[in-house]
Design a protein around this motif. Structure first.
Motif, short mmCIF file in Angstrom:
data_model
loop_
_atom_site.label_atom_id
_atom_site.label_comp_id
_atom_site.label_asym_id
_atom_site.label_seq_id
_atom_site.Cartn_x
_atom_site.Cartn_y
_atom_site.Cartn_z
N TRP A 35 31.09 -28.28 30.36
CA TRP A 35 32.22 -29.37 30.62
C TRP A 35 33.00 -29.66 29.23
N LEU A 36 32.27 -29.26 28.14
CA LEU A 36 32.81 -29.75 26.87
C LEU A 36 33.83 -28.62 26.29
N PHE A 37 33.33 -27.21 26.77
CA PHE A 37 34.32 -26.09 26.10
C PHE A 37 35.47 -26.27 27.29
N ALA A 38 35.26 -26.39 28.48
CA ALA A 38 36.49 -26.32 29.38
C ALA A 38 37.72 -27.55 29.47
N HIS A 39 37.10 -28.65 28.97
CA HIS A 39 37.98 -29.83 28.92
C HIS A 39 39.08 -29.97 28.18
N SER A 72 34.30 -34.13 34.12
CA SER A 72 34.59 -33.23 35.28
C SER A 72 35.70 -33.94 36.18
N ARG A 73 36.31 -35.15 35.71
CA ARG A 73 37.31 -35.68 36.51
C ARG A 73 38.60 -34.90 36.73
N ASP A 74 38.84 -34.01 35.79
CA ASP A 74 39.91 -33.16 35.93
C ASP A 74 39.82 -32.09 37.06
N THR A 90 46.54 -28.10 32.17
CA THR A 90 45.83 -28.56 33.43
C THR A 90 46.90 -28.60 34.56
N ALA A 91 48.15 -28.80 34.25
CA ALA A 91 49.28 -28.76 35.14
C ALA A 91 50.03 -27.42 35.05
N PRO A 92 50.78 -27.12 36.18
CA PRO A 92 51.65 -25.93 36.08
C PRO A 92 52.60 -25.94 35.09
N ALA A 93 53.11 -24.96 34.48
CA ALA A 93 54.17 -24.96 33.33
C ALA A 93 55.38 -25.21 34.19
N ALA A 94 56.51 -26.09 33.38
CA ALA A 94 57.70 -26.26 34.00
C ALA A 94 58.52 -25.14 34.28
N PRO A 95 59.30 -24.66 35.05
CA PRO A 95 60.33 -23.62 35.09
C PRO A 95 61.13 -23.31 33.84
N ALA A 96 61.61 -24.20 33.22
CA ALA A 96 62.25 -23.72 31.98
C ALA A 96 61.40 -24.02 30.78
N ALA A 144 33.51 -21.91 48.52
CA ALA A 144 33.94 -22.98 47.39
C ALA A 144 35.01 -22.17 46.53
N PHE A 145 34.57 -20.99 46.22
CA PHE A 145 35.21 -20.23 45.06
C PHE A 145 36.53 -19.76 45.70
N LEU A 146 36.66 -19.49 46.98
CA LEU A 146 37.75 -19.00 47.81
C LEU A 146 38.77 -19.99 47.94
N VAL A 147 38.53 -21.12 48.06
CA VAL A 147 39.64 -22.37 48.49
C VAL A 147 39.85 -23.23 47.05
N ALA A 148 38.90 -23.09 45.85
CA ALA A 148 39.16 -24.01 45.01
C ALA A 148 40.28 -23.56 43.85
N PRO A 149 40.93 -24.58 43.15
CA PRO A 149 41.64 -24.14 41.97
C PRO A 149 40.93 -23.21 41.05
N TRP A 150 41.84 -22.55 40.27
CA TRP A 150 41.42 -21.70 39.41
C TRP A 150 40.32 -22.27 38.27
N ARG A 151 40.74 -23.41 37.72
CA ARG A 151 40.10 -23.98 36.67
C ARG A 151 38.74 -24.38 37.44
N ALA A 152 38.53 -24.84 38.60
CA ALA A 152 37.26 -25.17 39.42
C ALA A 152 36.49 -23.76 39.45
N ARG A 153 37.57 -22.81 39.87
CA ARG A 153 36.69 -21.27 40.01
C ARG A 153 35.81 -20.70 38.84
N SER A 154 36.73 -21.09 37.82
CA SER A 154 35.90 -20.67 36.40
C SER A 154 34.66 -21.37 36.05
#
Length: 447
Positions: free
Chosen positions: A136-140, A92-94, A179-185, A283-293
């Motif tokens: 947590w196993l499936f999402a990690h 759950s550290r991510d 886990t991180a946003p994709a690079a622009p290029a 919490a759903f409204l303010v959380a990042p999308w991964r945490a929302r899922s």
């Protein structure tokens, strides 16, 4: 974390419950292990699905002195729950970088008030803990191939232990998603070749989860279940959920809540439920999308597991919507509520942690340290304090399905002279609530 969680689960059982064999542990699982061996039982269906981890626990206990069988099963089951807690803490550290709130989240399977009533410390109910672990196993998103292999092994064990883990299979998408946003290029050449294997580290857990889930579904479709299916009314599903998983978050006895409803009305259930829902929504409204899922998976999984239990077992439906005052005051805890309660409490703790964490939950347009942030953090800390206080109040060993025995070891010790007189004899060792057939050859093996 593993040692602390396992030790807490062991302590919460109490000495009598630890030494008492429960249901299938001393019944069908032990009987089939003695008759068919480990290779003939690990993937043997029972009640319509597979029970890999409980079968392994029973196999470990069989290799120990039979006098210590009940204690060994209890200890091994507590260790398994400790492994679940430690794994949730690591994976759950991510979503929750802070250690203190991750510790609380990971401790949910151990601290849930309802857990020691029936499901904690026995192999027969270990399958419920798989439901807390698999999201947590499936999402990690694994960081190394070694880690991906371990996660896949855990996922296979969990899915081969509990049929309803298939509910969480959609979370595998998160394992493939960066886990991180994709690079622009878009990377090209060597950079692209480096990135492709990293994405493929989700393949082991995907294969393991799909293989285990497929085996469970195939078993369910081809194996007849002895229990009669239920046909609960929608009102019974809803009211029962409020009475059991929700009310069970703060009182493991449940009956006092029923008495309060009889005396003061349904608002005793509705108001806390609405408060829990409000925390989850904010919490759903303010959380990042991964945490929302994960929030949706845990909270939705709680409702799904509860509903599924009532549909699959007519005995699980307490007809809560039609109970009179006397019936409400006599409502007891349900083992099906413990699984749904663990998922709900996990969602609630995750929601509170996201509200507290400045880095994980940001309100668009709100400046750090502003009124919105302070209010959000205050709500999160209040929920954390309430969860901690409630679990501390319910932490001590209490009445359970095994707290009155019968304790296993004295029965075996007392039967030793009989076994020496007739080594071919089969002992009838009382368990809760059934009995076990133990060959005297097994009793004399270690003497």
């Amino acid at each position: 974390m593993l040692v602390g969680a396992a030790g807490t689960a062991w302590w919460r059982l109490g000495p009598v419950a630890r030494g008492t064999a429960w249901a299938e542990d001393g019944g069908l699982f032990l009987r089939e292990r003695l008759a068919h061996g480990v290779d003939g039982t690990l993937l043997r269906a029972y009640a319509g699905y597979l029970h890999l981890v409980p079968r392994l626990v029973v196999d470990v206990a069989v290799h120990r002195p039979v006098e210590q069988y009940a204690l060994t099963v209890s200890a091994a089951s507590c260790v398994v729950v400790g492994v679940v807690a430690a794994t949730v803490f690591l994976l759950s550290r991510d979503v929750l970088p802070g250690r203190p709130l991750r510790l609380l989240l990971a401790a949910v399977p151990v601290l849930l008030p309802l857990a020691p009533v029936e499901i904690s410390g026995n192999a027969a109910n270990l399958h419920w803990y798989a439901l807390v672990l698999v999201p947590w196993l499936f999402a990690h998103r694994a960081r190394s191939w070694w880690g991906a292999t371990v996660i896949a092994a855990f996922a296979l064990a969990a899915t081969l232990t509990e049929l309803q883990t298939v509910v969480f299979l959609p979370l595998l998408v998160l394992a493939w998603w960066p886990t991180a946003p994709a690079a622009p290029a878009r990377p090209t050449g060597p950079a692209r070749r480096v990135r492709r294997p990293a994405r493929l580290r989700a393949l082991p857990v995907t294969v393991a989860a799909l293989a285990g889930g497929t085996a469970q579904v195939a078993t369910a479709l081809t194996t007849e279940r002895a229990s009669e299916r239920g046909h609960p009314a929608v009102a019974d599903v809803v009211v029962g959920y409020l009475f059991q998983p929700v009310a069970g978050l703060w009182d493991r006895r449940v009956a006092p809540v029923g008495a309060a409803v009889a005396a003061h009305g349904g608002w005793v259930l509705v108001v806390p439920a609405l408060a829990v829902l409000a925390v989850l929504v904010v919490a759903f409204l303010v959380a990042p999308w991964r945490a929302r899922s994960l929030l949706v998976a845990l909270a939705g999984g709680s409702v799904s597991v509860w509903t599924g239990a009532l549909l699959a077992n007519v005995s699980a439906d307490g007809r809560w919507s039609t109970l009179d005052a006397t019936g409400l005051a006599a409502v007891g805890p349900s083992r099906y509520a413990a699984a749904a309660g663990m998922l709900l409490l996990s969602a609630l703790v995750l929601a509170a942690a996201l509200l507290v964490d400045r880095g994980a939950a940001r309100v668009p347009g709100a400046r750090p340290g502003g009124v919105v942030h302070v209010l959000r953090s205050a709500v999160g800390w209040c929920v954390v304090a309430l969860v901690v206080a409630t679990n501390v109040a319910n932490a001590a060993p209490g009445a359970s399905t095994r707290s009155d025995g019968p304790v296993w070891a004295p029965q075996v010790r007392d039967a030793v002279p009989e076994c020496r007189a007739d080594p071919t004899r089969v002992l009838e060792v009382r368990t809760a609530p059934w009995s076990a057939q133990v060959p005297c050859a097994l009793v004399l093996r270690d003497r």
